[in-house]
Design a protein around this motif. Structure first.
Motif, PDB file in Angstrom:
ATOM      1  N   VAL A 184       0.853  -1.041  -0.091  1.00 26.70           N
ATOM      2  CA  VAL A 184      -0.106   0.038  -0.050  1.00 26.70           C
ATOM      3  C   VAL A 184       0.844   1.291   0.033  1.00 26.70           C
ATOM      4  O   VAL A 184       1.859   1.323   0.714  1.00 26.70           O
ATOM      5  N   LEU A 246      -5.497   2.192   7.518  1.00 21.09           N
ATOM      6  CA  LEU A 246      -5.259   0.741   6.663  1.00 21.09           C
ATOM      7  C   LEU A 246      -5.551  -0.334   7.444  1.00 21.09           C
ATOM      8  O   LEU A 246      -6.315  -1.101   6.862  1.00 21.09           O
ATOM      9  N   VAL A 277      -7.604  -6.183  -0.851  1.00 19.80           N
ATOM     10  CA  VAL A 277      -7.142  -4.852  -1.884  1.00 19.80           C
ATOM     11  C   VAL A 277      -8.409  -3.999  -2.125  1.00 19.80           C
ATOM     12  O   VAL A 277      -8.325  -2.878  -1.992  1.00 19.80           O
ATOM     13  N   ILE A 280      -9.192  -1.883   1.000  1.00 20.96           N
ATOM     14  CA  ILE A 280      -8.072  -0.781   1.131  1.00 20.96           C
ATOM     15  C   ILE A 280      -8.374   0.299   0.102  1.00 20.96           C
ATOM     16  O   ILE A 280      -8.349   1.607   0.570  1.00 20.96           O
ATOM     17  N   ARG A 281      -8.466   0.035  -1.126  1.00 20.73           N
ATOM     18  CA  ARG A 281      -8.525   0.776  -2.175  1.00 20.73           C
ATOM     19  C   ARG A 281      -9.804   1.715  -1.760  1.00 20.73           C
ATOM     20  O   ARG A 281      -9.725   2.903  -2.029  1.00 20.73           O
ATOM     21  N   VAL A 288      -2.682   0.370  -4.661  1.00 27.51           N
ATOM     22  CA  VAL A 288      -2.531  -0.801  -3.891  1.00 27.51           C
ATOM     23  C   VAL A 288      -1.995  -1.913  -4.888  1.00 27.51           C
ATOM     24  O   VAL A 288      -2.557  -2.078  -5.768  1.00 27.51           O
TER      25      VAL A 288
END
Ligand code: C5P
Length: 303
Positions: A184, A246, A277, A280-281, A288
């Protein structure tokens, strides 16, 4: 004659330079030469990666460089580690007049703690060694690498290893095949030298944040801590909040790589990957990379 040999005869070699991640990093102290002794568990990962292409040209003599891609804070002249590595190897091989054209496609951001410059240098050394069929033993190549950057010996060796000294002592370790890992990239970068200086100014702190080792590396290390994390957060205070966000989004612990600013999240299995993923995005809106550990630091191939 295999394909790589044929490409070499045509005078071009391409090298993929993989990023490195530190999964654990202890700083043991400052040395008299200003560098710091470390003990760091380090792995090569598939993404992000840079690509170095080298081509033998009849003239002009000397090393030229063209840099494209993620070029923020990347030197484009003789300061670039690609040029420094190429020149050092040519001198050592007694071929300093040789014409070598290099192209560097950057994806590993400078100032992310992912060893991009060192990976580029390692890729250049191996590509030119192949291109010009330089006869040099591994120990000498590692020595040249160490003179260029602290992470170059690791990048030349690649895979998974404990790095010690300032990075020149490499003890390879074996990992279960291809551990999935998410990389990240925060929207801010930090300078490695500044972080080490902050570590000195703060009195040499050990990280108070310890994360239980992910299953894939539990045989190698019990806890993951990065002693540069307090110094990196001192230099760039937004890191602490970013890491918290995060970890909340991933539902997993994040590890700062080297002096930052990139974080990794090591996964237990590939099935988790696309979900983690996506989360997080969506939460952080930053680049990422869905990645995996590699068994080497550089891959040579065809142009
Ligand atoms: O070796 P490299 O050029 O990558 O290191 C960048 C800076 O990071 C050095 O100038 C030094 O200030 C710091 N450093 C350190 N100890 C290490 C590696 C790097 O102090 N083991």
């Amino acid at each position: 004659m295999n394909e790589l040999t044929r490409a070499t005869r045509l005078g071009r070699v391409r090298a993929t330079a993989y990023a490195k991640l530190n999964l654990a990093l202890r700083v043991l102290g400052r040395r008299d030469d200003g560098f710091h002794d470390l003990e760091a568990l380090t792995v090569s990962v598939a993404d992000p990666h840079d690509v170095v292409e080298v081509q033998a040209v009849p003239h002009p003599g000397g090393v030229s460089l063209d840099v494209v891609g993620e070029t923020r804070n990347v030197p484009t002249g003789s300061d670039n580690l690609v040029v420094r590595a190429a020149e050092a190897l040519l001198v050592r091989a007694g071929r300093s007049g040789h014409g070598v054209k290099t192209t560097l496609r950057k994806k590993i951001p400078a100032g992310s703690g992912l060893g991009g410059g060192s990976a580029d240098a390692a890729a250049t050394l191996l590509a030119i060694q192949r291109l010009l069929e330089v006869e040099i033993d591994e120990a000498r190549l590692l020595e040249i690498g160490a003179s260029i950057g602290s992470d170059v010996p690791f990048c030349l060796t690649g895979g998974a290893a404990w790095m010690r000294g300032r990075g020149e002592q490499i003890e390879s370790v074996s990992l279960p095949a291809a551990v999935p890992v998410v990389v990240v990239l925060p929207p801010f970068l930090v300078d490695t030298r500044t972080v080490f200086e902050a570590w000195d100014e703060l009195g040499g702190p050990h990280s108070a944040r310890e994360v239980a080792a992910p299953a894939a590396i539990a045989d190698i290390v019990e806890v993951c801590a990065n002693d540069l994390e307090p110094a990196a957060e001192h230099v760039e205070p937004r890191l602490a909040r970013f890491r918290q966000d995060l970890e909340d989004a991933a539902g997993l612990s994040a590890l700062l790589s080297g002096s930052g600013s990139a974080y990794s999240v090591v996964l237990d299995d590939e099935e988790q990957e696309s979900r983690v993923v996506r989360k997080i995005r969506r939460a952080l809106k930053v680049p990422v990379a869905s990645s995996t550990t590699m068994t080497r630091g550089v891959r040579l191939g065809l142009v």
